[in-house]
Write an enzyme that holds these catalytic residues in place. Sequence first.
Site, PDB file in Angstrom:
ATOM      1  N   PRO A   2       1.147  -1.316  -0.416  1.00 12.69           N
ATOM      2  CA  PRO A   2       0.092  -0.172   0.122  1.00 12.69           C
ATOM      3  C   PRO A   2       0.973   1.272   0.156  1.00 12.69           C
ATOM      4  CG  PRO A   2      -0.672  -1.308   1.390  1.00 12.69           C
ATOM      5  CD  PRO A   2       0.883  -2.026   1.126  1.00 12.69           C
ATOM      6  N   GLU A   3       0.376   2.280  -1.070  1.00  8.15           N
ATOM      7  CA  GLU A   3       1.094   3.168  -0.504  1.00  8.15           C
ATOM      8  C   GLU A   3       0.665   4.267  -0.005  1.00  8.15           C
ATOM      9  OE1 GLU A   3       2.278   4.714  -4.465  1.00  8.15           O
ATOM     10  OE2 GLU A   3       2.401   2.698  -5.451  1.00  8.15           O
ATOM     11  N   LYS A  52       3.615   5.843   4.907  1.00  8.59           N
ATOM     12  CA  LYS A  52       3.173   4.361   4.835  1.00  8.59           C
ATOM     13  C   LYS A  52       3.459   3.469   6.891  1.00  8.59           C
ATOM     14  CE  LYS A  52       5.255   3.310   0.445  1.00  8.59           C
ATOM     15  NZ  LYS A  52       6.089   2.032  -0.597  1.00  8.59           N
ATOM     16  N   ARG A 274      12.533  -3.306  -7.774  1.00  9.83           N
ATOM     17  CA  ARG A 274      11.236  -2.893  -8.050  1.00  9.83           C
ATOM     18  C   ARG A 274      11.222  -2.083  -9.596  1.00  9.83           C
ATOM     19  NH1 ARG A 274       7.813  -1.883  -3.561  1.00  9.83           N
ATOM     20  NH2 ARG A 274       5.945  -1.731  -5.281  1.00  9.83           N
TER      21      ARG A 274
END
Length: 286
Positions: A2-3, A52, A274
């Site tokens: 989740p950002e 976060k 990523r």
Amino acid sequence: MPEGHTIHALADRLERAFRGQPLEASSPQGRFAADAERLDGQILERAEAWGKHLFVGVAGTTLHVHLGLIGQFPVRPLDGGLPPAPIGAVRLRLVGQGHWADLRGPMICTLVDAERQREIVATLGPDPLRRASSPDAGWERLHRSRRSVAELLMDQSVVAGVGNVYRCEVLHRLAIDPLTPGRELSALLWREIWDDLVLLMPLGRAFSQIITMPDQVEEAGRAKRSGRARAVTRRLTGERLGDTFDRRFLVYKRTGEPCPRCLKPLQEKEIAGRRLYWCPACQVRR
Ligand SMILES: [Zn+2]
């Protein structure tokens, strides 16, 4: 993962559901039992996010949660009844007067004091979703680095809350070359990146989905300014992504498809673990 907009939305939701109420707290799974006991019966004073990281304050202590890759913390209405029996590994269950929330699979779930909270926040860069955050602290870190802008935007000490989707999309929206070393990026472009995050992330927070397509940004912005977005926000439990808008992106997971700006094929590349999606043909600003 989740950002930051997801964690801010979660903090908003926890406040709407529980603020000012005594919490019933338990750890059905048992791994957080002693700490849940400290929360049990306490009044929830506030919930806030920094990037976060989630901080939930009750009298005398703060619950610190980081959902990590697989964590979930949906907040659901009780609808007059009791919450259902816990299923699976529920680390923490909170029950209030009208809502209940189950936390599963967090990377971090612990109680912290004010000093520890300050230490955690001190490791984080400015957060575009916090009004008091200034991009200058991020610039200090970014403009001394040889690492690429693509990598630096995912570094939580440069800017807090940005994940892979926002990073790829914002760099394409601004036509910035993601491989530019931080120390070669102009201060003007850093400001543009920050301003775009400040524009986009509140829309993500309101609708629980990442919105970056210009037509959707326009429409979501109008809905937010007119107050129409509020009804959507209040309906969302955090269990799944929002679906007000079609899930469309400029470059994210669109490898090989034509760039929406120049029609050349989009590419992908692994950077710091990523996958970066971008258009080498038109993302050339630095
Ligand atoms: Zn292009």
